[in-house]
Write a protein that holds these residues in place. Structure first.
Motif, mmCIF file in Angstrom:
data_model
loop_
_atom_site.group_PDB
_atom_site.id
_atom_site.type_symbol
_atom_site.label_atom_id
_atom_site.label_comp_id
_atom_site.label_asym_id
_atom_site.label_seq_id
_atom_site.Cartn_x
_atom_site.Cartn_y
_atom_site.Cartn_z
ATOM 1 N N ARG A 1 9.613 -3.994 44.941
ATOM 2 C CA ARG A 1 8.231 -3.912 45.525
ATOM 3 C C ARG A 1 7.853 -2.350 45.973
ATOM 4 N NH1 ARG A 1 3.810 -7.236 46.224
ATOM 5 N NH2 ARG A 1 2.752 -6.931 48.328
ATOM 6 N N TYR A 2 8.952 -1.892 46.519
ATOM 7 C CA TYR A 2 8.880 -0.773 47.533
ATOM 8 C C TYR A 2 9.634 0.456 46.818
ATOM 9 C CZ TYR A 2 8.077 -4.493 50.950
ATOM 10 O OH TYR A 2 7.853 -5.402 51.674
ATOM 11 N N LYS A 3 8.708 1.669 46.894
ATOM 12 C CA LYS A 3 8.813 2.803 46.175
ATOM 13 C C LYS A 3 8.559 4.155 47.327
ATOM 14 C CE LYS A 3 8.303 0.253 42.272
ATOM 15 N NZ LYS A 3 9.443 0.084 41.653
ATOM 16 N N PHE A 4 9.132 4.895 46.775
ATOM 17 C CA PHE A 4 9.032 6.443 47.463
ATOM 18 C C PHE A 4 9.519 6.270 49.040
ATOM 19 C CE2 PHE A 4 5.640 6.172 44.500
ATOM 20 C CZ PHE A 4 5.838 7.145 43.941
ATOM 21 N N PRO A 5 11.079 6.096 49.149
ATOM 22 C CA PRO A 5 11.587 6.121 50.201
ATOM 23 C C PRO A 5 11.539 7.679 50.763
ATOM 24 C CG PRO A 5 13.327 6.023 48.640
ATOM 25 C CD PRO A 5 11.990 5.943 47.885
ATOM 26 N N TYR A 6 11.453 7.662 52.217
ATOM 27 C CA TYR A 6 11.694 9.136 52.773
ATOM 28 C C TYR A 6 12.588 9.159 54.084
ATOM 29 C CZ TYR A 6 9.242 6.426 56.418
ATOM 30 O OH TYR A 6 8.723 5.671 57.587
ATOM 31 N N PHE B 1 16.486 4.982 57.551
ATOM 32 C CA PHE B 1 16.257 3.935 58.443
ATOM 33 C C PHE B 1 16.718 4.359 59.754
ATOM 34 C CE2 PHE B 1 18.010 1.586 54.319
ATOM 35 C CZ PHE B 1 16.833 1.105 53.885
ATOM 36 N N ARG B 2 16.747 5.202 60.116
ATOM 37 C CA ARG B 2 16.753 6.148 61.197
ATOM 38 C C ARG B 2 15.843 7.280 61.391
ATOM 39 N NH1 ARG B 2 21.755 5.636 59.908
ATOM 40 N NH2 ARG B 2 22.336 8.034 59.970
ATOM 41 N N ARG B 3 15.813 8.276 60.394
ATOM 42 C CA ARG B 3 14.950 9.288 60.715
ATOM 43 C C ARG B 3 14.385 9.682 59.367
ATOM 44 N NH1 ARG B 3 20.620 12.004 61.628
ATOM 45 N NH2 ARG B 3 20.729 10.791 60.051
ATOM 46 N N VAL B 4 13.588 10.520 59.659
ATOM 47 C CA VAL B 4 12.451 11.081 58.238
ATOM 48 C C VAL B 4 13.598 12.140 57.779
ATOM 49 C CG1 VAL B 4 10.688 12.082 57.357
ATOM 50 C CG2 VAL B 4 10.613 10.291 59.281
ATOM 51 N N HIS B 5 13.932 12.244 56.532
ATOM 52 C CA HIS B 5 14.536 13.402 55.803
ATOM 53 C C HIS B 5 13.631 14.037 55.163
ATOM 54 C CE1 HIS B 5 18.991 12.402 56.017
ATOM 55 N NE2 HIS B 5 18.464 11.448 56.557
ATOM 56 N N ARG B 6 13.604 15.426 55.285
ATOM 57 C CA ARG B 6 12.748 16.445 54.667
ATOM 58 C C ARG B 6 13.113 16.077 53.311
ATOM 59 N NH1 ARG B 6 13.196 21.696 52.899
ATOM 60 N NH2 ARG B 6 11.146 22.831 53.048
ATOM 61 N N CYS B 7 13.999 16.222 52.686
ATOM 62 C CA CYS B 7 14.436 16.051 51.529
ATOM 63 C C CYS B 7 13.901 14.985 50.738
ATOM 64 C CB CYS B 7 15.939 16.114 51.130
ATOM 65 S SG CYS B 7 17.073 14.727 51.918
ATOM 66 N N GLY B 8 13.900 13.764 51.439
ATOM 67 C CA GLY B 8 13.115 12.567 51.050
ATOM 68 C C GLY B 8 11.936 12.566 50.786
ATOM 69 N N VAL B 9 11.208 13.425 51.909
ATOM 70 C CA VAL B 9 9.708 13.731 51.846
ATOM 71 C C VAL B 9 9.222 14.458 50.481
ATOM 72 C CG1 VAL B 9 7.812 14.950 52.750
ATOM 73 C CG2 VAL B 9 9.244 13.087 54.166
ATOM 74 N N ILE B 10 10.194 15.633 50.165
ATOM 75 C CA ILE B 10 9.896 16.435 49.197
ATOM 76 C C ILE B 10 10.118 15.602 47.889
ATOM 77 C CG2 ILE B 10 10.994 18.578 47.971
ATOM 78 C CD1 ILE B 10 11.505 19.671 50.516
ATOM 79 N N SER B 11 11.273 14.780 47.732
ATOM 80 C CA SER B 11 11.312 13.974 46.483
ATOM 81 C C SER B 11 10.188 13.032 46.345
ATOM 82 C CB SER B 11 12.794 13.264 46.678
ATOM 83 O OG SER B 11 12.983 12.487 45.743
ATOM 84 N N ALA B 12 9.815 12.515 47.436
ATOM 85 C CA ALA B 12 8.585 11.505 47.203
ATOM 86 C C ALA B 12 7.394 12.289 46.679
ATOM 87 C CB ALA B 12 8.448 10.664 48.567
ATOM 88 N N GLU B 13 7.096 13.364 47.428
ATOM 89 C CA GLU B 13 6.136 14.411 46.969
ATOM 90 C C GLU B 13 6.048 14.358 45.380
ATOM 91 O OE1 GLU B 13 3.692 18.102 48.930
ATOM 92 O OE2 GLU B 13 5.822 17.659 49.375
ATOM 93 N N SER B 14 7.223 15.002 45.028
ATOM 94 C CA SER B 14 7.192 15.395 43.684
ATOM 95 C C SER B 14 7.055 14.209 42.641
ATOM 96 C CB SER B 14 8.394 16.180 43.378
ATOM 97 O OG SER B 14 9.443 15.402 43.283
ATOM 98 N N ARG B 15 7.694 13.239 42.929
ATOM 99 C CA ARG B 15 7.506 11.939 42.226
ATOM 100 C C ARG B 15 6.279 11.424 42.094
ATOM 101 N NH1 ARG B 15 10.480 7.342 43.003
ATOM 102 N NH2 ARG B 15 10.583 7.875 45.213
ATOM 103 N N ALA B 16 5.593 11.146 43.339
ATOM 104 C CA ALA B 16 4.402 10.924 43.329
ATOM 105 C C ALA B 16 3.128 11.768 42.494
ATOM 106 C CB ALA B 16 3.719 10.899 44.865
ATOM 107 N N ALA B 17 3.463 13.229 42.493
ATOM 108 C CA ALA B 17 2.518 13.934 41.630
ATOM 109 C C ALA B 17 2.715 13.752 40.326
ATOM 110 C CB ALA B 17 2.785 15.252 42.344
ATOM 111 N N GLN B 18 4.100 13.415 39.974
ATOM 112 C CA GLN B 18 4.518 13.456 38.419
ATOM 113 C C GLN B 18 3.931 12.164 37.917
ATOM 114 O OE1 GLN B 18 8.716 13.067 38.112
ATOM 115 N NE2 GLN B 18 8.718 12.830 36.149
ATOM 116 N N TYR B 19 3.695 11.047 38.482
ATOM 117 C CA TYR B 19 3.323 9.816 38.033
ATOM 118 C C TYR B 19 1.898 9.487 38.555
ATOM 119 C CZ TYR B 19 8.247 8.947 36.690
ATOM 120 O OH TYR B 19 9.403 9.163 36.373
ATOM 121 N N ASP B 20 1.182 10.540 38.994
ATOM 122 C CA ASP B 20 -0.238 10.401 39.157
ATOM 123 C C ASP B 20 -0.500 9.377 40.313
ATOM 124 O OD1 ASP B 20 -0.784 12.599 37.310
ATOM 125 O OD2 ASP B 20 -1.008 10.994 36.034
#
Length: 117
Positions: free
Chosen positions: A70-75, A78-97
């Motif tokens: 059920r859960y997509k686009f991790p960032y 479970f302790r901190r926001v990772h810049r690389c996770g945000v960038i990965s989510a950003e590109s995948r979200a754009a890729q899949y509209d």
């Protein structure tokens, strides 16, 4: 796939960034920094589904509740926001509209890169 923005996770990520609970890693680090299945399971066992969901910017409404699918686009880890996770989510979200998610993640990316403290 009916994936929508997880507003609670988006707010959680913004709050973590404001509190400087971040890792300013590089774009390609996500494969090494993303939580493993065992780490996800351990977090779920300790914190439950509601807290688990706060670490995923997308919710697939076609998937059953209380399933990892059920859960997509991790960032984060479970302790901190990772810049690389945000960038990965950003590109995948754009890729899949997934425009709403892509816009939210772009905002998180700006918050991360604009924070020079």
């Amino acid at each position: 796939m009916a994936t929508k923005l997880n507003k609670a996770a988006f707010d959680h990520a913004k709050d973590l960034i404001k509190k400087a609970r971040t890792v300013k890693d590089e774009r390609d680090d996500w494969s090494e920094h993303a939580p493993t299945a065992d780490e996800e399971n351990a977090y779920l066992d300790k914190h439950g589904w509601d807290d688990f969901g706060l670490w995923y910017l997308g919710i697939d409404t076609e998937q059953s509740e209380q399933t990892k699918g059920r859960y997509k686009f991790p960032y984060g880890d479970f302790r901190r926001v990772h810049r690389c996770g945000v960038i990965s989510a950003e590109s995948r979200a754009a890729q899949y509209d997934h425009d709403e998610i892509a816009e939210a993640v772009a905002e998180l990316h700006e918050l991360l890169d604009g924070d020079h403290s």
